[in-house]
Scaffold this motif. Structure first.
Motif, short mmCIF file in Angstrom:
data_model
loop_
_atom_site.label_atom_id
_atom_site.label_comp_id
_atom_site.label_asym_id
_atom_site.label_seq_id
_atom_site.Cartn_x
_atom_site.Cartn_y
_atom_site.Cartn_z
N THR A 111 -134.09 -3.45 -3.27
CA THR A 111 -133.68 -2.20 -3.92
C THR A 111 -134.90 -1.34 -4.16
OG1 THR A 111 -133.94 -3.05 -6.18
CG2 THR A 111 -131.80 -3.42 -5.09
N THR A 112 -134.68 -0.04 -4.27
CA THR A 112 -135.80 0.86 -4.56
C THR A 112 -136.32 0.63 -5.98
OG1 THR A 112 -134.19 2.57 -5.15
CG2 THR A 112 -135.12 2.64 -2.92
N GLU A 113 -135.48 0.10 -6.87
CA GLU A 113 -135.94 -0.20 -8.22
C GLU A 113 -137.05 -1.25 -8.19
OE1 GLU A 113 -132.78 0.02 -7.34
OE2 GLU A 113 -132.18 1.82 -8.47
N GLN A 114 -136.95 -2.21 -7.29
CA GLN A 114 -137.99 -3.23 -7.17
C GLN A 114 -139.32 -2.65 -6.73
OE1 GLN A 114 -135.96 -6.12 -4.51
NE2 GLN A 114 -136.46 -7.65 -6.07
N LEU A 115 -139.27 -1.56 -5.98
CA LEU A 115 -140.51 -0.94 -5.51
C LEU A 115 -141.42 -0.58 -6.67
CD1 LEU A 115 -142.18 0.30 -3.16
CD2 LEU A 115 -140.88 2.41 -3.52
N HIS A 116 -140.83 -0.11 -7.76
CA HIS A 116 -141.62 0.36 -8.89
C HIS A 116 -142.20 -0.79 -9.71
CE1 HIS A 116 -140.47 4.50 -8.07
NE2 HIS A 116 -139.24 4.05 -7.88
N ASP A 117 -141.78 -2.02 -9.40
CA ASP A 117 -142.39 -3.18 -10.04
C ASP A 117 -143.71 -3.57 -9.38
OD1 ASP A 117 -140.24 -3.44 -11.77
OD2 ASP A 117 -139.15 -4.78 -10.41
N ILE A 118 -143.91 -3.12 -8.14
CA ILE A 118 -145.09 -3.57 -7.39
C ILE A 118 -146.00 -2.44 -6.93
CG2 ILE A 118 -143.98 -5.69 -6.60
CD1 ILE A 118 -143.42 -4.33 -3.96
N ALA A 119 -145.49 -1.19 -6.93
CA ALA A 119 -146.29 -0.05 -6.44
C ALA A 119 -146.29 1.08 -7.47
CB ALA A 119 -145.74 0.46 -5.11
N CYS A 120 -147.35 1.89 -7.43
CA CYS A 120 -147.47 3.02 -8.34
C CYS A 120 -148.02 4.23 -7.59
CB CYS A 120 -148.36 2.67 -9.53
SG CYS A 120 -150.05 2.21 -9.06
N ASP A 121 -147.98 5.38 -8.25
CA ASP A 121 -148.52 6.62 -7.66
C ASP A 121 -148.03 6.80 -6.22
OD1 ASP A 121 -150.01 7.04 -10.01
OD2 ASP A 121 -151.63 5.76 -9.26
N ILE A 122 -146.74 6.64 -6.03
CA ILE A 122 -146.15 6.70 -4.69
C ILE A 122 -146.10 8.15 -4.22
CG2 ILE A 122 -144.08 6.18 -3.33
CD1 ILE A 122 -143.45 4.00 -5.46
N PRO A 123 -146.73 8.46 -3.08
CA PRO A 123 -146.79 9.84 -2.62
C PRO A 123 -145.44 10.30 -2.04
CG PRO A 123 -147.85 8.41 -1.03
CD PRO A 123 -147.51 7.55 -2.21
N PRO A 124 -145.20 11.61 -2.05
CA PRO A 124 -143.93 12.13 -1.53
C PRO A 124 -143.64 11.72 -0.09
CG PRO A 124 -145.09 13.83 -2.77
CD PRO A 124 -146.03 12.67 -2.65
N VAL A 125 -144.69 11.63 0.75
CA VAL A 125 -144.46 11.27 2.15
C VAL A 125 -143.84 9.88 2.26
CG1 VAL A 125 -146.75 10.26 2.55
CG2 VAL A 125 -145.48 11.27 4.46
N ALA A 126 -144.18 9.00 1.32
CA ALA A 126 -143.60 7.65 1.35
C ALA A 126 -142.10 7.70 1.06
CB ALA A 126 -144.31 6.76 0.33
N TYR A 127 -141.70 8.53 0.11
CA TYR A 127 -140.27 8.66 -0.18
C TYR A 127 -139.52 9.23 1.01
CZ TYR A 127 -141.04 7.57 -5.13
OH TYR A 127 -141.35 6.94 -6.29
N THR A 128 -140.16 10.15 1.72
CA THR A 128 -139.52 10.72 2.92
C THR A 128 -139.30 9.64 3.97
OG1 THR A 128 -140.56 12.86 2.52
CG2 THR A 128 -139.73 12.45 4.74
N LEU A 129 -140.30 8.80 4.17
CA LEU A 129 -140.19 7.72 5.14
C LEU A 129 -139.13 6.69 4.71
CD1 LEU A 129 -143.97 7.21 5.95
CD2 LEU A 129 -142.23 8.06 7.51
#
Length: 383
Positions: A111-129
């Motif tokens: 889930t995308t919620e899990q992403l925020h447990d392991i990564a930070c300062d996620i750039p906009p280009v990453a969300y687009t991908l």
């Protein structure tokens, strides 16, 4: 025996010694070295209606929660999973695989919620991908949170993460409630596994369980792209092509290590000789007639020669063993069957293998990357 063949044997012996040295360095860490485990195999039909309540999935997830290792299918290859937050669990991956400890791992989430447990300062280009390619065979390198085990990231301040496009993988990750660190489920240096049998051949007795969900689809690992650079940089070619990515976010860079032999790669699975069959492999650039002359020369010296070709070329050559890895007219079939073909050669006792080369475009870039890694960059060019 020719000088060239002797050099192949020496290279293979050196590779085996390197793997042995890695095992020695980690031999006192925990039970994965001092005991032979009973590896349980759970057969799961990926097409069942409710995988989330599947007893085999729940059982396999319990192993992960206890810090043990579980191999499972993704859309690319089988992964060897462990709790990405537990250093002790992740260390078991390196021991079971005989994997060098400076080689980072990819974290798999459901889930995308899990992403925020392991990564930070996620750039906009990453969300687009993510929006365009997740779930799917695209791994994003992002700034990491401290909760991720440093063994996952090999001490780097970034973490590689992806969401696999496979119902069994997603169900297992959800059932465990954990982000799962998972490199390919093979002994280090060997061809990546695309079936549960491949995993069992390499890791039986070294891991707790295998979830057998049948053969994988893409066949080569995910594409890895670094989203922390000013221009996103492809670190490893894979199931999503450069052309696919540029249609979504525009121009991307290519890691120097993909085009310069001496450059140090930054991507998981790309730093060491990898994907290799037991016999020496050479990638041949040239006409079928040129390759046949090379085959004839080696056979005249008493060597048993294998040829890796396609359906279009399988009746072109005369050799001791001829194996097709798909259709040249559809390179995605080659990507899907490549690792299985390389492993099949191990059952034939050939002395050396020659492989045709493929175009450096689309998925062909990933195919050639894996072939050259398997060959230790040994190539022959027709003059």
């Amino acid at each position: 025996m020719s000088i060239l063949y002797e050099s192949f044997i020496l290279m293979e012996e050196m590779a085996v010694k390197c793997l042995s040295d890695v095992d020695k360095q980690t031999s006192n860490l925990n039970m994965y070295e001092v005991k032979t485990l009973k590896t349980h195999v759970f057969f799961v039909d990926k097409n069942v209606d409710d995988l989330n309540s599947c007893p085999q999935i729940i059982q396999a997830a319990s192993y992960l929660q206890r810090g043990e290792l579980v191999a499972f299918p993704t859309e690319t290859v089988y992964g060897l999973g462990a709790n990405a937050m537990s250093t002790a669990a992740v260390e078991n991956i390196f021991i079971a695989k005989g994997r060098p400890s400076d080689n980072p791992l990819i974290v798999h989430i459901a889930t995308t919620e899990q992403l925020h447990d392991i990564a930070c300062d996620i750039p906009p280009v990453a969300y687009t991908l993510m929006e365009h390619f997740w779930p799917g065979p695209l791994t994003l390198v992002l700034p990491k949170k401290e909760a991720v085990s440093p063994r996952v990231t090999a001490g780097l301040n970034t973490v590689a993460v992806r969401m696999p496009n496979h119902p069994i993988a997603l169900a297992l990750i959800k059932a465990s409630g954990l982000p799962i660190a998972a490199p390919s489920a093979n002994r280090s240096g060997r061809p990546s596994p695309t079936t549960a049998k491949h995993v069992l051949d390499d890791l039986d007795g070294r891991i707790a369980a295998i979830v057998d969900g049948g053969a994988t689809g893409v066949g080569v690992e995910s594409t890895v792209i670094d989203c922390t650079t000013a221009i996103p940089t492809i670190l490893r070619p894979g199931g999503v092509t450069k052309e696919d990515i540029e249609q979504v976010i525009g121009v991307v860079d290519i890691d120097r290590a993909l085009v310069e032999k001496e450059a140090v790669p930054k991507s998981p699975g790309m730093k060491y000789t990898h994907y290799a069959p037991k016999a020496p492999l050479v990638v041949v650039h040239g006409s079928p007639a040129f390759l046949q002359r090379v085959i004839n020369e080696k056979r005249a010296h008493g060597l048993k020669v294998g040829v890796l070709t396609t359906e279009e070329g399988r009746h072109t050559y005369e050799a001791d063993v001829i194996i097709s890895c798909g259709r040249r007219s559809d390179l995605r079939t080659v990507a899907k069957k490549l690792y299985d073909a390389l492993r099949t050669f191990d059952e034939t006792n050939v002395d050396l293998i020659y492989s045709e080369s493929f175009p450096y475009e689309g998925i062909g870039v990933a195919i050639m990357n894996r072939l050259l890694k398997a060959a230790g960059h040994e190539q022959m060019m027709e003059k």
